[in-house]
Design a protein around this motif. Sequence first.
Motif, PDB file in Angstrom:
ATOM      1  N   ASP A  60      46.388  25.276  36.180  1.00 41.80           N
ATOM      2  CA  ASP A  60      46.160  26.296  37.217  1.00 41.80           C
ATOM      3  C   ASP A  60      44.699  26.329  37.642  1.00 41.80           C
ATOM      4  O   ASP A  60      44.389  26.613  38.801  1.00 41.80           O
ATOM      5  CB  ASP A  60      46.553  27.686  36.704  1.00 41.80           C
ATOM      6  CG  ASP A  60      48.056  27.904  36.696  1.00 41.80           C
ATOM      7  OD1 ASP A  60      48.782  27.018  37.192  1.00 41.80           O
ATOM      8  OD2 ASP A  60      48.500  28.949  36.189  1.00 41.80           O
ATOM      9  N   GLY A 147      46.279  31.112  36.396  1.00 44.61           N
ATOM     10  CA  GLY A 147      46.716  31.520  37.724  1.00 44.61           C
ATOM     11  C   GLY A 147      47.161  32.966  37.775  1.00 44.61           C
ATOM     12  O   GLY A 147      46.885  33.764  36.876  1.00 44.61           O
ATOM     13  N   ASP A 148      47.879  33.296  38.833  1.00 43.06           N
ATOM     14  CA  ASP A 148      48.288  34.674  39.095  1.00 43.06           C
ATOM     15  C   ASP A 148      49.119  35.254  37.950  1.00 43.06           C
ATOM     16  O   ASP A 148      50.079  34.633  37.496  1.00 43.06           O
ATOM     17  CB  ASP A 148      49.096  34.711  40.392  1.00 43.06           C
ATOM     18  CG  ASP A 148      49.556  36.106  40.755  1.00 43.06           C
ATOM     19  OD1 ASP A 148      48.829  37.073  40.444  1.00 43.06           O
ATOM     20  OD2 ASP A 148      50.637  36.243  41.347  1.00 43.06           O
ATOM     21  N   SER A 150      49.829  38.779  38.200  1.00 41.66           N
ATOM     22  CA  SER A 150      50.105  40.135  38.692  1.00 41.66           C
ATOM     23  C   SER A 150      51.537  40.572  38.393  1.00 41.66           C
ATOM     24  O   SER A 150      51.805  41.762  38.225  1.00 41.66           O
ATOM     25  CB  SER A 150      49.828  40.223  40.198  1.00 41.66           C
ATOM     26  OG  SER A 150      50.614  39.277  40.915  1.00 41.66           O
ATOM     27  N   ASP A 152      53.374  39.134  35.819  1.00 41.24           N
ATOM     28  CA  ASP A 152      53.695  38.617  34.491  1.00 41.24           C
ATOM     29  C   ASP A 152      53.554  39.742  33.471  1.00 41.24           C
ATOM     30  O   ASP A 152      52.469  40.021  32.971  1.00 41.24           O
ATOM     31  CB  ASP A 152      52.749  37.459  34.141  1.00 41.24           C
ATOM     32  CG  ASP A 152      53.179  36.703  32.894  1.00 41.24           C
ATOM     33  OD1 ASP A 152      53.701  37.354  31.963  1.00 41.24           O
ATOM     34  OD2 ASP A 152      52.988  35.479  32.851  1.00 41.24           O
ATOM     35  N   GLN A 172      40.335  33.437  37.830  1.00 49.40           N
ATOM     36  CA  GLN A 172      41.516  32.893  38.489  1.00 49.40           C
ATOM     37  C   GLN A 172      41.133  32.173  39.778  1.00 49.40           C
ATOM     38  O   GLN A 172      40.085  32.453  40.365  1.00 49.40           O
ATOM     39  CB  GLN A 172      42.506  34.012  38.811  1.00 49.40           C
ATOM     40  CG  GLN A 172      43.067  34.697  37.576  1.00 49.40           C
ATOM     41  CD  GLN A 172      44.087  35.753  37.930  1.00 49.40           C
ATOM     42  OE1 GLN A 172      43.756  36.751  38.542  1.00 49.40           O
ATOM     43  NE2 GLN A 172      45.337  35.528  37.543  1.00 49.40           N
ATOM     44  N   GLN A 174      40.993  31.468  43.626  1.00 46.76           N
ATOM     45  CA  GLN A 174      41.115  32.209  44.880  1.00 46.76           C
ATOM     46  C   GLN A 174      41.389  33.686  44.643  1.00 46.76           C
ATOM     47  O   GLN A 174      40.588  34.397  44.082  1.00 46.76           O
ATOM     48  CB  GLN A 174      42.189  31.556  45.756  1.00 46.76           C
ATOM     49  CG  GLN A 174      41.860  30.120  46.124  1.00 46.76           C
ATOM     50  CD  GLN A 174      42.928  29.445  46.922  1.00 46.76           C
ATOM     51  OE1 GLN A 174      44.041  29.936  47.071  1.00 46.76           O
ATOM     52  NE2 GLN A 174      42.618  28.278  47.457  1.00 46.76           N
ATOM     53  N   ASN A 175      42.561  34.168  45.063  1.00 48.79           N
ATOM     54  CA  ASN A 175      42.848  35.598  44.963  1.00 48.79           C
ATOM     55  C   ASN A 175      43.082  36.000  43.510  1.00 48.79           C
ATOM     56  O   ASN A 175      43.969  35.470  42.851  1.00 48.79           O
ATOM     57  CB  ASN A 175      44.084  35.958  45.796  1.00 48.79           C
ATOM     58  CG  ASN A 175      43.876  35.698  47.270  1.00 48.79           C
ATOM     59  OD1 ASN A 175      42.776  35.861  47.779  1.00 48.79           O
ATOM     60  ND2 ASN A 175      44.927  35.270  47.952  1.00 48.79           N
ATOM     61  N   ILE A 176      42.285  36.954  43.034  1.00 48.68           N
ATOM     62  CA  ILE A 176      42.372  37.388  41.647  1.00 48.68           C
ATOM     63  C   ILE A 176      43.393  38.514  41.513  1.00 48.68           C
ATOM     64  O   ILE A 176      43.420  39.449  42.305  1.00 48.68           O
ATOM     65  CB  ILE A 176      40.990  37.851  41.137  1.00 48.68           C
ATOM     66  CG1 ILE A 176      39.992  36.690  41.231  1.00 48.68           C
ATOM     67  CG2 ILE A 176      41.075  38.357  39.712  1.00 48.68           C
ATOM     68  CD1 ILE A 176      38.598  37.044  40.764  1.00 48.68           C
ATOM     69  N   SER A 177      44.254  38.398  40.516  1.00 49.37           N
ATOM     70  CA  SER A 177      45.306  39.394  40.303  1.00 49.37           C
ATOM     71  C   SER A 177      44.723  40.780  40.079  1.00 49.37           C
ATOM     72  O   SER A 177      43.663  40.934  39.473  1.00 49.37           O
ATOM     73  CB  SER A 177      46.152  39.005  39.078  1.00 49.37           C
ATOM     74  OG  SER A 177      46.683  37.715  39.198  1.00 49.37           O
ATOM     75  N   GLU A 178      45.444  41.783  40.546  1.00 48.24           N
ATOM     76  CA  GLU A 178      45.069  43.169  40.283  1.00 48.24           C
ATOM     77  C   GLU A 178      45.607  43.565  38.915  1.00 48.24           C
ATOM     78  O   GLU A 178      46.791  43.853  38.762  1.00 48.24           O
ATOM     79  CB  GLU A 178      45.622  44.082  41.376  1.00 48.24           C
ATOM     80  CG  GLU A 178      44.935  43.920  42.727  1.00 48.24           C
ATOM     81  CD  GLU A 178      43.455  44.272  42.654  1.00 48.24           C
ATOM     82  OE1 GLU A 178      43.097  45.218  41.924  1.00 48.24           O
ATOM     83  OE2 GLU A 178      42.656  43.599  43.323  1.00 48.24           O
ATOM     84  N   LYS A 185      35.818  40.100  36.287  1.00 53.46           N
ATOM     85  CA  LYS A 185      36.598  38.993  36.839  1.00 53.46           C
ATOM     86  C   LYS A 185      35.688  38.028  37.594  1.00 53.46           C
ATOM     87  O   LYS A 185      34.644  38.418  38.104  1.00 53.46           O
ATOM     88  CB  LYS A 185      37.676  39.527  37.792  1.00 53.46           C
ATOM     89  CG  LYS A 185      38.595  40.569  37.181  1.00 53.46           C
ATOM     90  CD  LYS A 185      39.516  41.165  38.224  1.00 53.46           C
ATOM     91  CE  LYS A 185      40.373  42.298  37.641  1.00 53.46           C
ATOM     92  NZ  LYS A 185      41.240  42.920  38.651  1.00 53.46           N
TER      93      LYS A 185
END
Length: 198
Positions: A60, A147-148, A150, A152, A172, A174-178, A185
């Motif tokens: 990832d 990776g994502d 959000s 999980d 992570q 690109q877009n980091i999970s909330e 982060k």
Amino acid sequence: MTETKHSLLCNMSILFFFKLVSYGFLPIILGSFSSAVSCIIHDMSLCNSAKTVVFWDMEDCPIPDGLDAHAVKDNIRMGLKEKGYHGYIESVSAYGDYQHMRDRFGGFYVSHWPDRDGRRTMMLLDFLNYNFGNHNSPPVNLMLILGDISGDMGFIGAIRAIKRKCNVLLSQPQNISEVPDVLTKWPWKSLATGEDLM
């Protein structure tokens, strides 16, 4: 996943199930979060000087072109210092298809799990096992590079379960999970290359 690895993973999952029950964490992992874990480490100075343990999904979050694992580890160390974490990196556990990356991981141990589900499960088990095996130790920073997550519930539940004594860091692509229980982060590209860390 080979039959042998699948069997091994199932056996390890069963062992961890009973360990979760014995520690009282099963309701948390299943999503029924109790008030018993509502507190977090409030004295962040303990985390700032604590050691860091890294769990890295190298599929990832691959090594950037032109770098190897040692250079990335140096950049991770620099990224930690930029965020105020001055303790040492105790270990880096990497997960992925080692056959495709062996020339860039000299001297590093890589847990060979090419398939994503097996890789994620092994990473989660190691993440939990480190906490359970060190439940009487001083605070520690546990860094997840993957990776994502959000959606999980395994990782989200695990993070919430251990936040009483462990500070979880997250990097992570690109877009980091909330993830509410993660305060620090980084985008993976910035952390891996040492660029734009602030």
